[in-house]
Design an enzyme around this catalytic site. Structure first.
Site: not given
Length: 305
Positions: A7, A99, A179, A246-249
């Protein structure tokens, strides 16, 4: 160490690229056109380091067994990825740096020896073959669901030599939950409003919402027997500071018209709340809003195509 990165998107390519540059025997396994670009020009890493790594890349999993598989797919692709690896998963160490909640259980289901992991490194793929390392975070790994094994220490040392700050824990399940709880706040708020993480940190209204989401997640986790090594509220502020640009994922997935991991973050927290007869109004609301946005944005993206 012979390592397959299963991945190889943004975060997987960062780990694999740095490990290859440090001298490990790495194969990145991903999708076109990313794999094609790496074969042609190497993996280009920009940001915290600027380098081009000539690392082997493939679209299918080799049949010979590695020492370690690093699993870095989206949570919803975990089973598909493990199936694609076939028999080599059985008895092989598999480190998840994904995640969400539940990835390690699926590794065990497929016969792998699960190492749980979380990472707060911020990485984006700017175009095929090129990733940007925008936020230098930490990685925490451990034998799943808990305990100790010398091989986990060896993996941590290998990641450290590659320039990835890594710590070993005997309570990795607690870190995974921490997290996920932090992501349940940051990722959803950032996605709904389409903002950088810094805005959540500096806006009193948004920060108070994020804190309430974290409190709700903590209550649900504790009722399910999860113990925290680092309080999620502390991790919330650390993550916001480390990834403020960051712009998050999850938001990036929305922008690309892709499926998000919301079902494996807020959705899982809601699921675990129901298991202990608790309500999860904040997580339920944020889950529904992101699902709606995912559907609406996906429809727009498909029409543009």
């Amino acid at each position: 160490m012979k390592i397959y990165v299963l991945g190889a998107g943004a975060i997987g390519s960062l780990f694999g690229g740095l490990l290859a540059e440090a001298g490990e025997d790495v194969i990145l396994i991903g999708r076109e056109p990313h794999v094609g670009a790496i074969k042609k020009k190497g993996l280009i890493i920009r940001g915290i380091v600027d380098t081009t790594v000539h690392v082997e890349a493939m679209t299918s999993v080799p049949r010979d067994r590695p020492d370690l598989i690093i699993l870095s797919t989206k949570a919803y692709s975990t089973e598909e990825a493990l199936k694609s690896a076939g028999e080599i998963v059985k008895g092989t160490w598999v480190l998840s740096i994904q995640n969400g909640i539940g990835n390690e259980e699926r590794i065990i289901k497929f016969g792998g020896r699960a190492i749980g992991g979380i990472t707060t490194n911020g990485v984006v793929m700017s175009e095929p073959g090129i990733i940007e390392w925008r936020g230098k975070g930490v990685t925490v790994i451990g034998l799943y669901p808990q305990g100790h094994d010398p091989f986990v220490e060896e993996v941590a040392n290998t990641l450290e030599r590659a320039g990835l700050e890594t710590h070993v824990t005997e309570n990795v399940q607690g870190w995974i939950w921490s997290k996920a709880i932090v992501n349940s706040a940051i990722n959803t708020i950032g996605t709904i409003l389409e903002i950088k993480n810094e805005i959540i940190m500096t806006n009193d209204y948004l920060l108070s919402i994020a804190m309430e989401v974290v409190k709700e997640g903590c209550k649900i986790a504790l009722q399910n027997g999860i113990e925290f090594e680092v309080p999620p509220m502390e991790l919330l502020f650390q993550t916001l500071e480390q990834t403020k640009e960051n712009y998050n994922s999850m938001l990036q997935d929305i922008w690309r018209g892709k499926q998000t991991e919301i079902d494996y973050i807020n959705g899982k927290i809601v699921e675990y709340a129901k298991a202990v007869n608790l309500d999860a109004p904040m997580n339920t609301l944020l889950w529904a809003l992101v699902k709606a946005k995912e559907e609406l944005k996906g429809n727009v993206w498909r029409k543009r195509k």
